[in-house]
Motif scaffolding. Structure first.
Motif, PDB file in Angstrom:
ATOM      1  N   ARG A  39      -5.924  14.707 -21.567  1.00 49.47           N
ATOM      2  CA  ARG A  39      -6.384  16.072 -21.866  1.00 49.47           C
ATOM      3  C   ARG A  39      -7.616  16.049 -22.770  1.00 49.47           C
ATOM      4  O   ARG A  39      -8.588  16.779 -22.531  1.00 49.47           O
ATOM      5  N   ALA A  92      -4.669  20.265 -13.585  1.00 46.18           N
ATOM      6  CA  ALA A  92      -5.120  21.446 -14.339  1.00 46.18           C
ATOM      7  C   ALA A  92      -6.613  21.409 -14.620  1.00 46.18           C
ATOM      8  O   ALA A  92      -7.241  22.450 -14.806  1.00 46.18           O
ATOM      9  N   HIS A  93      -7.177  20.215 -14.626  1.00 48.25           N
ATOM     10  CA  HIS A  93      -8.615  20.056 -14.887  1.00 48.25           C
ATOM     11  C   HIS A  93      -9.407  19.779 -13.611  1.00 48.25           C
ATOM     12  O   HIS A  93     -10.520  19.268 -13.664  1.00 48.25           O
ATOM     13  N   GLY A  94      -8.814  20.101 -12.465  1.00 57.81           N
ATOM     14  CA  GLY A  94      -9.568  20.072 -11.216  1.00 57.81           C
ATOM     15  C   GLY A  94      -9.486  18.820 -10.373  1.00 57.81           C
ATOM     16  O   GLY A  94     -10.248  18.678  -9.414  1.00 57.81           O
ATOM     17  N   LEU A  98     -10.652  14.774 -20.714  1.00 62.77           N
ATOM     18  CA  LEU A  98     -11.095  15.806 -19.770  1.00 62.77           C
ATOM     19  C   LEU A  98     -11.834  16.923 -20.508  1.00 62.77           C
ATOM     20  O   LEU A  98     -12.882  17.382 -20.051  1.00 62.77           O
ATOM     21  N   ALA A  99     -11.301  17.334 -21.646  1.00 63.43           N
ATOM     22  CA  ALA A  99     -11.956  18.385 -22.433  1.00 63.43           C
ATOM     23  C   ALA A  99     -13.317  17.932 -22.951  1.00 63.43           C
ATOM     24  O   ALA A  99     -14.219  18.754 -23.140  1.00 63.43           O
ATOM     25  N   GLU A 135      -1.909  17.322 -16.089  1.00 65.79           N
ATOM     26  CA  GLU A 135      -3.181  17.495 -16.811  1.00 65.79           C
ATOM     27  C   GLU A 135      -4.379  17.324 -15.879  1.00 65.79           C
ATOM     28  O   GLU A 135      -5.330  18.101 -15.913  1.00 65.79           O
ATOM     29  N   LEU A 136      -4.329  16.280 -15.068  1.00 64.75           N
ATOM     30  CA  LEU A 136      -5.439  16.015 -14.144  1.00 64.75           C
ATOM     31  C   LEU A 136      -5.612  17.172 -13.166  1.00 64.75           C
ATOM     32  O   LEU A 136      -6.737  17.633 -12.927  1.00 64.75           O
ATOM     33  N   LEU A 146     -10.429   7.580 -18.601  1.00 62.98           N
ATOM     34  CA  LEU A 146      -9.462   8.500 -18.009  1.00 62.98           C
ATOM     35  C   LEU A 146      -8.479   7.760 -17.100  1.00 62.98           C
ATOM     36  O   LEU A 146      -7.288   8.071 -17.084  1.00 62.98           O
ATOM     37  N   PRO A 157     -12.478  14.409 -13.517  1.00 58.77           N
ATOM     38  CA  PRO A 157     -11.118  14.051 -13.124  1.00 58.77           C
ATOM     39  C   PRO A 157     -11.016  13.150 -11.900  1.00 58.77           C
ATOM     40  O   PRO A 157     -10.002  12.483 -11.715  1.00 58.77           O
ATOM     41  N   SER A 183      -4.482   7.635 -17.709  1.00 52.39           N
ATOM     42  CA  SER A 183      -3.617   8.092 -16.617  1.00 52.39           C
ATOM     43  C   SER A 183      -2.609   7.034 -16.204  1.00 52.39           C
ATOM     44  O   SER A 183      -1.427   7.330 -16.026  1.00 52.39           O
TER      45      SER A 183
END
Length: 144
Positions: free
Chosen positions: A59, A99-101, A62-63, A96-97, A46, A68, A50
């Motif tokens: 994304r 959005a994923h917390g 993360l999924a 994206e980061l 990740l 994160p 990034s």
């Protein structure tokens, strides 16, 4: 899955990330590649996505379960994924980061280093700064 196979998947994953090869990353994750497995120097997939601004790959990772806020320790690749993306003004990766917390106030170096906001200001990357502020990043006088 055996250690040897995971190691092979990890090498292939790290090769695909800077190339932006989402098809390969998807296939590797489906086959069982660990989205959290750091390379031999301590860099996480990740972080690699990034710092390279590969938002689509971030994304996918993360999924698949990449945390994160996991900090990398690789030589020249230390810090959090959000700090890495903010440093280079990779706004889509930052988005994206978040959005994923990802924590917009988490400082790297285990809480003693710079914040994502400070890295974005240093750029300067005003669009990234605005995004971080909207996500709740708190400016600190002289040490944002």
């Amino acid at each position: 899955m055996n250690h040897r196979k995971q190691k092979k998947f990890s090498r292939r994953l790290f090769a695909a990330i800077p190339e932006g090869d989402t098809t390969c990353v998807k296939a590797l994750l489906r086959a069982g590649a660990d989205p959290e497995r750091a390379d031999s120097e301590g860099t996480t997939p990740l972080y690699e996505a990034s710092v390279n601004g590969e938002a689509a790959i971030a994304r996918l990772l993360l999924a698949a379960g990449a945390a994160p806020d996991t900090e990398s320790s690789g030589l020249g690749a230390e810090g959090t994924p959000l700090c890495a993306a903010a440093c280079w003004g990779h706004t889509e990766a930052v988005r994206e980061l978040l959005a994923h917390g990802a924590d917009p106030n988490l400082r790297e170096d285990h809480g003693t280093g710079w914040s994502p906001l400070r890295w974005a200001n240093q750029g300067p990357h005003p669009e990234t700064v605005a995004l971080l502020l909207a996500a709740g990043a708190i400016p600190h006088d002289g040490t944002t």
